[in-house]
Design an enzyme around this catalytic site. Sequence first.
Site, PDB file in Angstrom:
ATOM      1  N   GLN A 145       3.350  22.293 -33.907  1.00 46.67           N
ATOM      2  CA  GLN A 145       4.191  23.022 -32.959  1.00 46.67           C
ATOM      3  C   GLN A 145       5.445  23.619 -33.587  1.00 46.67           C
ATOM      4  O   GLN A 145       6.027  24.540 -33.031  1.00 46.67           O
ATOM      5  CB  GLN A 145       4.551  22.107 -31.784  1.00 46.67           C
ATOM      6  CG  GLN A 145       3.318  21.740 -30.956  1.00 46.67           C
ATOM      7  CD  GLN A 145       3.634  20.817 -29.792  1.00 46.67           C
ATOM      8  OE1 GLN A 145       3.617  19.610 -29.952  1.00 46.67           O
ATOM      9  NE2 GLN A 145       3.919  21.366 -28.629  1.00 46.67           N
ATOM     10  N   ARG A 177      11.575  11.878 -34.042  1.00 47.03           N
ATOM     11  CA  ARG A 177      10.133  11.644 -34.042  1.00 47.03           C
ATOM     12  C   ARG A 177       9.423  12.939 -34.410  1.00 47.03           C
ATOM     13  O   ARG A 177       9.624  13.963 -33.765  1.00 47.03           O
ATOM     14  CB  ARG A 177       9.678  11.162 -32.664  1.00 47.03           C
ATOM     15  CG  ARG A 177       8.175  11.027 -32.533  1.00 47.03           C
ATOM     16  CD  ARG A 177       7.796  10.452 -31.179  1.00 47.03           C
ATOM     17  NE  ARG A 177       6.357  10.408 -30.997  1.00 47.03           N
ATOM     18  CZ  ARG A 177       5.655  11.253 -30.232  1.00 47.03           C
ATOM     19  NH1 ARG A 177       6.269  12.234 -29.571  1.00 47.03           N
ATOM     20  NH2 ARG A 177       4.359  11.140 -30.128  1.00 47.03           N
ATOM     21  N   HIS A 235      -0.997  14.064 -34.378  1.00 44.16           N
ATOM     22  CA  HIS A 235      -0.599  14.685 -33.116  1.00 44.16           C
ATOM     23  C   HIS A 235      -1.414  15.977 -32.928  1.00 44.16           C
ATOM     24  O   HIS A 235      -0.917  17.087 -33.158  1.00 44.16           O
ATOM     25  CB  HIS A 235       0.906  14.975 -33.158  1.00 44.16           C
ATOM     26  CG  HIS A 235       1.519  15.305 -31.821  1.00 44.16           C
ATOM     27  ND1 HIS A 235       2.623  14.655 -31.315  1.00 44.16           N
ATOM     28  CD2 HIS A 235       1.205  16.232 -30.883  1.00 44.16           C
ATOM     29  CE1 HIS A 235       2.954  15.168 -30.137  1.00 44.16           C
ATOM     30  NE2 HIS A 235       2.114  16.136 -29.851  1.00 44.16           N
ATOM     31  N   ASN A 255      -1.222  10.314 -31.158  1.00 44.53           N
ATOM     32  CA  ASN A 255      -0.544  10.776 -29.957  1.00 44.53           C
ATOM     33  C   ASN A 255      -1.575  11.044 -28.859  1.00 44.53           C
ATOM     34  O   ASN A 255      -2.477  11.866 -29.046  1.00 44.53           O
ATOM     35  CB  ASN A 255       0.246  12.060 -30.244  1.00 44.53           C
ATOM     36  CG  ASN A 255       1.084  12.492 -29.055  1.00 44.53           C
ATOM     37  OD1 ASN A 255       2.019  11.788 -28.661  1.00 44.53           O
ATOM     38  ND2 ASN A 255       0.753  13.617 -28.452  1.00 44.53           N
ATOM     39  N   GLU A 256      -1.446  10.338 -27.746  1.00 46.48           N
ATOM     40  CA  GLU A 256      -2.205  10.605 -26.530  1.00 46.48           C
ATOM     41  C   GLU A 256      -3.721  10.630 -26.707  1.00 46.48           C
ATOM     42  O   GLU A 256      -4.390  11.598 -26.338  1.00 46.48           O
ATOM     43  CB  GLU A 256      -1.724  11.912 -25.907  1.00 46.48           C
ATOM     44  CG  GLU A 256      -0.243  11.843 -25.589  1.00 46.48           C
ATOM     45  CD  GLU A 256       0.373  13.188 -25.250  1.00 46.48           C
ATOM     46  OE1 GLU A 256      -0.309  14.202 -25.416  1.00 46.48           O
ATOM     47  OE2 GLU A 256       1.523  13.204 -24.814  1.00 46.48           O
ATOM     48  N   ASN A 266       4.759   8.454 -23.352  1.00 49.84           N
ATOM     49  CA  ASN A 266       5.263   9.806 -23.083  1.00 49.84           C
ATOM     50  C   ASN A 266       5.247   9.970 -21.575  1.00 49.84           C
ATOM     51  O   ASN A 266       4.182   9.939 -20.968  1.00 49.84           O
ATOM     52  CB  ASN A 266       4.335  10.857 -23.690  1.00 49.84           C
ATOM     53  CG  ASN A 266       4.312  10.791 -25.202  1.00 49.84           C
ATOM     54  OD1 ASN A 266       5.126  10.113 -25.823  1.00 49.84           O
ATOM     55  ND2 ASN A 266       3.376  11.495 -25.804  1.00 49.84           N
ATOM     56  N   TYR A 292       6.459  12.214 -18.209  1.00 48.82           N
ATOM     57  CA  TYR A 292       7.041  13.443 -17.685  1.00 48.82           C
ATOM     58  C   TYR A 292       7.015  13.499 -16.167  1.00 48.82           C
ATOM     59  O   TYR A 292       7.948  13.990 -15.546  1.00 48.82           O
ATOM     60  CB  TYR A 292       6.269  14.678 -18.182  1.00 48.82           C
ATOM     61  CG  TYR A 292       6.387  14.982 -19.657  1.00 48.82           C
ATOM     62  CD1 TYR A 292       5.714  14.228 -20.605  1.00 48.82           C
ATOM     63  CD2 TYR A 292       7.166  16.039 -20.095  1.00 48.82           C
ATOM     64  CE1 TYR A 292       5.799  14.513 -21.951  1.00 48.82           C
ATOM     65  CE2 TYR A 292       7.263  16.354 -21.452  1.00 48.82           C
ATOM     66  CZ  TYR A 292       6.578  15.580 -22.375  1.00 48.82           C
ATOM     67  OH  TYR A 292       6.676  15.881 -23.708  1.00 48.82           O
ATOM     68  N   GLU A 344       8.447  10.475 -25.507  1.00 57.05           N
ATOM     69  CA  GLU A 344       8.611  11.864 -25.038  1.00 57.05           C
ATOM     70  C   GLU A 344       9.026  11.878 -23.579  1.00 57.05           C
ATOM     71  O   GLU A 344       8.480  11.123 -22.766  1.00 57.05           O
ATOM     72  CB  GLU A 344       7.295  12.658 -25.127  1.00 57.05           C
ATOM     73  CG  GLU A 344       6.918  13.132 -26.484  1.00 57.05           C
ATOM     74  CD  GLU A 344       5.610  13.940 -26.482  1.00 57.05           C
ATOM     75  OE1 GLU A 344       5.310  14.612 -25.475  1.00 57.05           O
ATOM     76  OE2 GLU A 344       4.894  13.851 -27.487  1.00 57.05           O
ATOM     77  N   TRP A 358      11.713  15.419 -25.506  1.00 59.86           N
ATOM     78  CA  TRP A 358      10.792  16.479 -25.926  1.00 59.86           C
ATOM     79  C   TRP A 358      11.360  17.780 -25.371  1.00 59.86           C
ATOM     80  O   TRP A 358      11.395  17.940 -24.158  1.00 59.86           O
ATOM     81  CB  TRP A 358       9.374  16.260 -25.375  1.00 59.86           C
ATOM     82  CG  TRP A 358       8.478  17.343 -25.935  1.00 59.86           C
ATOM     83  CD1 TRP A 358       8.271  18.599 -25.410  1.00 59.86           C
ATOM     84  CD2 TRP A 358       7.737  17.295 -27.158  1.00 59.86           C
ATOM     85  NE1 TRP A 358       7.463  19.327 -26.236  1.00 59.86           N
ATOM     86  CE2 TRP A 358       7.114  18.555 -27.317  1.00 59.86           C
ATOM     87  CE3 TRP A 358       7.548  16.321 -28.148  1.00 59.86           C
ATOM     88  CZ2 TRP A 358       6.308  18.850 -28.417  1.00 59.86           C
ATOM     89  CZ3 TRP A 358       6.749  16.628 -29.224  1.00 59.86           C
ATOM     90  CH2 TRP A 358       6.132  17.876 -29.353  1.00 59.86           C
ATOM     91  N   GLU A 395       3.864  25.813 -27.561  1.00 60.42           N
ATOM     92  CA  GLU A 395       3.418  24.913 -26.494  1.00 60.42           C
ATOM     93  C   GLU A 395       1.916  25.102 -26.243  1.00 60.42           C
ATOM     94  O   GLU A 395       1.480  25.567 -25.199  1.00 60.42           O
ATOM     95  CB  GLU A 395       4.281  25.139 -25.251  1.00 60.42           C
ATOM     96  CG  GLU A 395       3.945  24.299 -24.037  1.00 60.42           C
ATOM     97  CD  GLU A 395       3.867  22.789 -24.252  1.00 60.42           C
ATOM     98  OE1 GLU A 395       4.526  22.281 -25.175  1.00 60.42           O
ATOM     99  OE2 GLU A 395       3.133  22.138 -23.513  1.00 60.42           O
ATOM    100  N   TRP A 396       1.133  24.786 -27.254  1.00 58.14           N
ATOM    101  CA  TRP A 396      -0.325  24.779 -27.176  1.00 58.14           C
ATOM    102  C   TRP A 396      -0.868  26.045 -26.487  1.00 58.14           C
ATOM    103  O   TRP A 396      -0.485  27.130 -26.865  1.00 58.14           O
ATOM    104  CB  TRP A 396      -0.810  23.479 -26.522  1.00 58.14           C
ATOM    105  CG  TRP A 396      -0.220  22.271 -27.221  1.00 58.14           C
ATOM    106  CD1 TRP A 396       0.643  21.357 -26.690  1.00 58.14           C
ATOM    107  CD2 TRP A 396      -0.401  21.859 -28.591  1.00 58.14           C
ATOM    108  NE1 TRP A 396       0.993  20.414 -27.630  1.00 58.14           N
ATOM    109  CE2 TRP A 396       0.356  20.689 -28.800  1.00 58.14           C
ATOM    110  CE3 TRP A 396      -1.145  22.354 -29.684  1.00 58.14           C
ATOM    111  CZ2 TRP A 396       0.410  20.022 -30.038  1.00 58.14           C
ATOM    112  CZ3 TRP A 396      -1.099  21.677 -30.911  1.00 58.14           C
ATOM    113  CH2 TRP A 396      -0.334  20.538 -31.070  1.00 58.14           C
TER     114      TRP A 396
END
Length: 492
Positions: free
Chosen positions: A54, A111, A156, A201-202, A296, A298, A370, A420, A427-428
Amino acid sequence: MRLKISQLFFFFFCIVLLLHPSLAQTTNEHEQEDVKRSQFPDGFLFGTSTSSYQIEGAYLEDGKGLNNWDVFTHIPGNIKNNDNGDIADNHYHQFLEDIELMQSLGVNAYRFSISWSRILPRGRFGEVNTRGISFYNNLIDNLLLKGIEPFVTIHHHDIPQELEDRYGSWLSPLMQEDFLYFAEICFKSFGHKIKYWTTLNEPNLFADMAYMRGCQSRVVPSVSLQIQLYEPYRDNEDDQKAVSRALAFQLAWVFDPIVYGDYPPEMRHYLGSVLPRFSQEEISILKGSIDFIAINHYSTLYAKDCIHSACIPGWDRPIRGFVYTTEERDGVLIGDRTANPRFFVVPRGMEKIINYVKERYNNMPMIVTENGFAPPPQQKQQDQQDLLQDAERINFHKSYLAALARAIRNGADVRGYFVWSMIDNFEWIDGYSVRYGLYYVDRQTLKRMPKLSAKWYKNILTVDATSNSNSSNIFKRKNTMSTVSQASKAEI
Ligand code: BGC
């Protein structure tokens, strides 16, 4: 006498206001509690988060090999505006400047993730790229020089393309050997300088996004659709159970095996023999293999049962625990909108998810790796000045941090919080159209500019930072490790 009656009335009015549960909740959610660094324990990690693809750019420089995202983003139509990470934030060349920014913010931790194909351009089927190793050594050394603790994610979302081509990467058990090979090189090259590691990650998110849905159409992760945890949609037992199921299938799915050595009992109950069994050897490797729980978080959604109730077809999928999730109840949104159609501003979710993890895992140390906000698309075109005045982001972090502080006051062992993201980045599938950064990045010049939120974070971190900013030794073991779970971008 008249005065006394009105005083009495006012007194009762205030009591009713304070006691009424719905109003109490409203007060909690919307009051802008003041957040101070001194509300957090000594040594608490206050940081910012990014990931290699990213921000780094330099996608074919100094021996780096192609990864899945390099390839995916180059296929027209995959990414909004056909953006890609070829240059991203040019962090590969501007990392010293970025470290200066972090230092000026007053963070004591950062991170970031390691680009797999920068270290191993062809996975374990080729040479180690020493220039890639030097880049991360430089980054780490310069962070340490500025008193910023490097907090490393090994993987990630970016994977050497060679591993995709050879065996579909995570679709094959062979990937374990590749990951081990990569992780060992990271430990050998940087381990003596790194206190905090997270492995993946995730994994719950990419298992669903990339391999359940993505693999059918041969695409790689799309992380703009998120899995979240929940509040009951209806006030009944079925939806209460749907909430517990959603949590078990998304969060405990990942953490129960590595803490307790097996999949959650809820998954065993509903999936029966479909769910694989771990061998004794696997159990002994897995059980108790992490030092902290990294989450993470949100947002929050409502959960509705799909086992006993009718659901929109497609929502009764096992990977989601047979639960339908939605942001709206009786025409009212669960929280304010953000750029992500599945992320809503629900600060109480932070306190609840921390309490859930605290109960389920005996108050193991936790780190929020995050938490962040990107504003929803506006009707009118926004210019740089608009984007720098990000009061909504400040309100977001203030209220989520206040909720985190409440959980800590009530005994939760939370040791860190990472915003984050440090800077606006790729952003993907949304490309550069969605901005999560504390720093604005001009896409033409790549110049970084502090948003209001950067100034706010700096204020929190520097104004009363006397006693508790030293981040050394927040855990007993020297190197600590965890898996980051997107399941906890969620709510109960
Ligand atoms: C991911 C980031 C992503 C952020 C915002 C997180 O789940 O780890 O890579 O940019 O969400 O969507």
